[in-house]
Structure formats: C-alpha cells, structure tokens
Design an enzyme around this catalytic site. Structure first.
Site, PDB file in Angstrom:
ATOM      1  N   LYS A  79     -41.077  21.600   2.931  1.00 48.96           N
ATOM      2  CA  LYS A  79     -41.361  22.053   1.557  1.00 48.96           C
ATOM      3  C   LYS A  79     -42.766  21.601   1.159  1.00 48.96           C
ATOM      4  CE  LYS A  79     -39.382  21.802  -3.136  1.00 48.96           C
ATOM      5  NZ  LYS A  79     -38.325  21.181  -3.962  1.00 48.96           N
ATOM      6  N   SER A 154     -35.517  24.373  -6.512  1.00 50.76           N
ATOM      7  CA  SER A 154     -36.887  24.730  -6.219  1.00 50.76           C
ATOM      8  C   SER A 154     -37.187  24.803  -4.728  1.00 50.76           C
ATOM      9  CB  SER A 154     -37.832  23.706  -6.862  1.00 50.76           C
ATOM     10  OG  SER A 154     -37.575  22.416  -6.323  1.00 50.76           O
ATOM     11  N   SER A 178     -32.312  20.736  -6.527  1.00 49.86           N
ATOM     12  CA  SER A 178     -33.156  21.644  -5.749  1.00 49.86           C
ATOM     13  C   SER A 178     -32.960  21.670  -4.244  1.00 49.86           C
ATOM     14  CB  SER A 178     -34.617  21.350  -6.030  1.00 49.86           C
ATOM     15  OG  SER A 178     -34.959  21.871  -7.277  1.00 49.86           O
TER      16      SER A 178
HETATM   17  N1  GLN Z   1     -33.983  23.240 -11.412  1.00 50.05           N
HETATM   18  C1  GLN Z   1     -34.233  21.908 -11.875  1.00 50.05           C
HETATM   19  C2  GLN Z   1     -35.528  21.883 -12.621  1.00 50.05           C
HETATM   20  O1  GLN Z   1     -36.052  22.920 -12.833  1.00 50.05           O
HETATM   21  C3  GLN Z   1     -34.245  20.974 -10.721  1.00 50.05           C
HETATM   22  C4  GLN Z   1     -35.461  21.044  -9.918  1.00 50.05           C
HETATM   23  C5  GLN Z   1     -35.431  20.106  -8.764  1.00 50.05           C
HETATM   24  O2  GLN Z   1     -34.392  19.592  -8.384  1.00 50.05           O
HETATM   25  N2  GLN Z   1     -36.605  19.856  -8.216  1.00 50.05           N
HETATM   26  O3  GLN Z   1     -36.017  20.884 -12.999  1.00 50.05           O
END
Ligand code: GLN
Length: 477
Positions: A79, A154, A178
């Site tokens: 990532k 994400s 995420s």
């Molecule tokens: N979807 C969550 C956010 O937008 C979690 C994102 C993540 O875990 N990096 O913050």
C-alpha cells in the site's frame, strides 16, 4: 503455472524446487498487471528493476540448492502509505506526488529480508482516509469481482491486487477498518494485528494511536506467515510491543473445539443487509458445528464508536498532516510570493477535499474552546468502548461479527455523502479504538455474487486464536 492458485507456500515451493524461477514468476505477474490492471487501477507505481534484481538473487540461492527464506521469490504489493527506499511513495496524495523516500518501512524491510519480491505500490484513499478508494488523488480502484463497484477502502488497491491475482499477497493499513473492510468487499483475507504488534515505522501517519499495518492474502495461512514475518519489537517505533512473537503458522493447527465465541447483538442492528445477516448466521452455525460454544454478549458502547473515531482520528490527522508544508516533502506550489502564501497554496493544491475536511474537523475538536467538549469526551468514551471488550473477553475467547453492514457498493454511490460513507466502518472501528486484533475472512456471497466477510475479533496480542478460528472456518466453509 496458474497464478490464481498460488499461495505464499506454493509460490515459494515452485521456486525452491525449480519448477519455475522467481524471475519468470515476477514477469508473469507484470504481464498480468499490464493486461488486467488498466480496468482495475490497483497499482500506482511499479518497481520492475528492483523486483527483477531481487528475484534473480532468490534464483541464485535456489540454483545452489540452498533453502529459501519463508517468502523466497513471493511477489507482493505494498500500500502506498508505506515508504519504500528509492520508490515513489505518495500515500494516494498529490502533495507527495514526487516523494522518493530515503528509507524503508520496517514491515516492508522485514518482508524483503524474508525473500519477498515487491512488485510495486498500490492505490489507496488519500492518506488512508476513506472506505471506497474513491479519495485517491490518482484514480479510483474498481472491484475485480464487479468493476462497477468499489473495492472498499482505504486499502482498496491491496485488496483488489490480491483478489485479481496481481500479487500473491499485499500489505495494507487499518485505522478504522481499512484492511478488513476492503478484504470483505473483494473476497480475500485481511488481518489487523493488535496495536503495537507490528511496527509503524515508515507508515505515513494518519492517526497514530489507531494506525496498524497488516496483510491481505488469499488464505488465512498466508496471513499467519506474513504476520510472523513482520511482527515484533522495532527500536524505531517506541509503541511497538516488546513481546515474543508466536509461531502463528504452527498455532493454526490447534483445534477450535471448546472455544467460546461471543456474538454481540449490537452488531446485528438496523442497517445490516439481509443477505449479509444470513451469511453471518450460517457462519456462526458452522462454528457451532466445529465444537465452538456460542455465547451471546453485549458491547453496549458500540453505538458511540463512529463519532468517537471521527473525533480522535481527525484530531490526530490534523496534527500529523501539519508536516506537509511544501518545505520538507514532495509538492510545492510554485506561484506564491511569501512564505505563508507558499504554505497555504501548497496545502490548498496538494490536499484533496476529504483530507481538508478532516484537517478542519480535527483542528476544530482540538481548539481551545471545544477540546473538553469533543476531544476529551471522545477519549473517555474510547475507554468505555475498550472496556466493553475487556469485559466480554472475560467470558469468551473470540467475537464474531459481520465485517461490513453491506457488500461492495457502486462507484459514485456514496461520494457525495460523507456520513453514509463513514457508516461503512461501523463494525470495524471499534477494534481500532480498543487496539484489539481482527480478521475478515470470506464467508459466501450474495445473489449478485458479491463477497461477504466474517469478522473475528480477539484479545490483545492473541492473533493466534483469531487466526485459528478463521482458518477452521475457512476450511469448513
Ligand atoms: N474508512 C475509515 C476512514 O475513512 C477508516 C480508514 C482506515 O482504516 N484507514 O477513516
């Protein structure tokens, strides 16, 4: 050799036994990326030269008949929020469009020392802020199971790369879900370790008290192999735990019979898709058939988790993102006349809308007049959420829930409604707030053939039990 059936062990064995070479394997993956990725959008940067050089090193070992390290010759994707020496690392943001880090993230370095071959950097929401990968400054990722749908976020690029066989495995990061949510949307396994189990050194920070690095893989065993490789104390991250790392792979073999599995009513509330609900019920039945004892439990503060998360995560993000000022990294706006104007324009042009929204929200909840009402209050409620789990784990060894209330939604469906998007994490943020480990494992699909994920949560530093339950379920399903 069929890339679809490759796991870490089978890829390594094929290279070790000279049924193929690491170089040929890497070339096959790049050919597949070239063919399939334009429609998916998983990769942002490929590092072909490094990958081929690394593969050649592994082939030299194999040719001499020397035993390969545990990930010898295994092609992986990283990532883009993890820094990689000499390879552009953007965190999905324009503000880092030209950033070439001078050092490696510890988790990546550990994978590489175990013989893994990094194919490239994969797409994500900007600074890991999002649930659909539509916040990437570069381009969205399409779900390989249905290109009109999101892969989740994400770590959408990581999940899509594994689901589409554009890598054997990938690293992702989880701050509010995420790793687990995109794994569930794409039909792969995603593991978030306990906070502190894996070093965060070299992870471009979103919310430091919530950020975790972990694997996305095709099988639970692969997740165990990667965790064993990347876990453990790192002097470069003072929050990394100084605890022995169990042999997660050996632990998989222990029986699950007699384990007490908690089912919390708060995770089967309004908003849960009916098909997801019945798939999870069937999975709970399956665990009961395997000899687990199913125990009803309650986690009463669950309903506060989303607001608490969006206060704490944005507060930390507003502080972490202050460093992107046009002086130290990457992008700098070219049209400024004064220093202050340069800061302002760089941040205005470099950050996307969601990142700006969060910096503003985070700055607000930390500001003098509102700190007590929002940030401090959220910290207190975070403790209550963590206590719910501590209480529950006196009665049970693991907890199962849906990973996400719905299967993958359509691209564009929620982009204009941030609150609806935030609710995609309703079942995952609690574990981040409490710092406990969790996994998402595929658990059937809907009538439309969209994958569903079963989430298994465990006690602090008890990834072994989480993995063991996931593996027993995977094999029985
Ligand atoms: N979807 C969550 C956010 O937008 C979690 C994102 C993540 O875990 N990096 O913050």
């Amino acid at each position: 050799m069929e890339l679809t059936s490759l796991t870490i062990e089978s890829a390594r064995a094929a290279v070790q036994e000279r049924r193929t070479t690491a170089v040929v394997l890497v070339e096959k993956y790049y050919a597949k990326i070239e063919k399939d990725d334009p429609a998916i959008g998983a990769y942002l940067t490929l590092c072909k030269d490094c990958a081929l050089a690394k593969a050649a090193e592994i082939d030299t070992l194999a040719a001499k008949g020397e035993p390969l390290p545990p990930l010898g010759g295994v092609p992986v994707a990283i990532k883009d929020v993890m820094v990689t020496r000499g390879v552009r690392s953007t965190a999905g943001s324009k503000i880092l469009c030209s950033y070439i880090p001078p050092y490696d993230c510890t988790a990546v370095a550990r994978l590489e020392s175990a013989g893994a071959v990094v194919l490239g950097k994969v797409n994500c929401d900007e600074f890991a802020m999002g649930s659909s990968n539509e916040n990437s400054a570069w381009h969205p990722v399409h779900n390989p199971r249905d290109l009109s749908r999101v892969p989740g976020g994400s770590s959408g690029g990581s999940a899509a790369a594994v689901a589409a066989d554009l890598a054997v495995a990938a690293l992702g990061s989880d701050t509010g879900g995420s790793i687990r949510q995109p794994a569930s949307f794409c039909g792969v396994v995603g593991l978030m370790p306990t906070y502190g189990r894996v070093s965060r050194y070299g992870l471009i920070a979103f919310a430091s008290s919530l950020d975790h690095i972990g694997p996305l893989t095709k099988t639970v065993k692969d997740a165990a192999i990667i965790l064993r490789t990347i876990a453990g104390r790192d002097p470069m991250d003072s929050t990394s735990a100084d605890l022995p790392v169990p042999d997660y792979v050996a632990e998989l073999e222990k029986p699950v019979k007699g384990l007490r599995i908690g089912v919390a009513k708060e995770y089967f509330a309004e908003g849960l898709d009916a098909q997801v609900h019945s798939a999870i019920e069937a999975a709970i039945q399956k665990l009961a058939q395997l000899g687990c004892e199913i125990v009803p439990i309650s986690l009463p503060h669950t309903r506060y988790a989303i607001p608490v998360y969006y206060i704490i995560a944005t507060a930390e993000a507003s502080a972490n993102l202050a460093r992107f000022d046009g002086v130290r990294y990457g992008f700098r706006a070219s049209d400024a006349k004064t220093l202050a104007e340069m800061y302002r324009r760089t941040r205005d042009q470099g950050f996307g809308a969601e990142v700006k929204r969060r910096i503003m929200l985070g700055t607000y909840v930390l500001s003098a007049g509102y700190y007590d009402a929002y940030y401090l209050k959220a910290q207190k409620v975070r403790t209550l959420v963590a206590r719910d789990f501590a209480q529950a784990f006196k009665q049970v060894d693991a907890i199962v829930t849906p990973t996400s209330p719905t299967p993958a939604f359509k691209l564009g469906e929620k982009v204009d409604d941030p609150l609806a998007m935030y609710l995609a994490d309703i079942y995952t943020v609690t574990a981040d707030l409490a710092g406990i480990p969790g996994i998402s494992v595929p658990c059937g699909e809907t009538k439309e053939k969209l994958p569903i994920g079963l989430q298994i949560l465990g006690k602090h530093f008890d990834e072994a039990t989480v993995l063991r339950v996931a593996r027993a379920y995977e094999q029985a399903a």
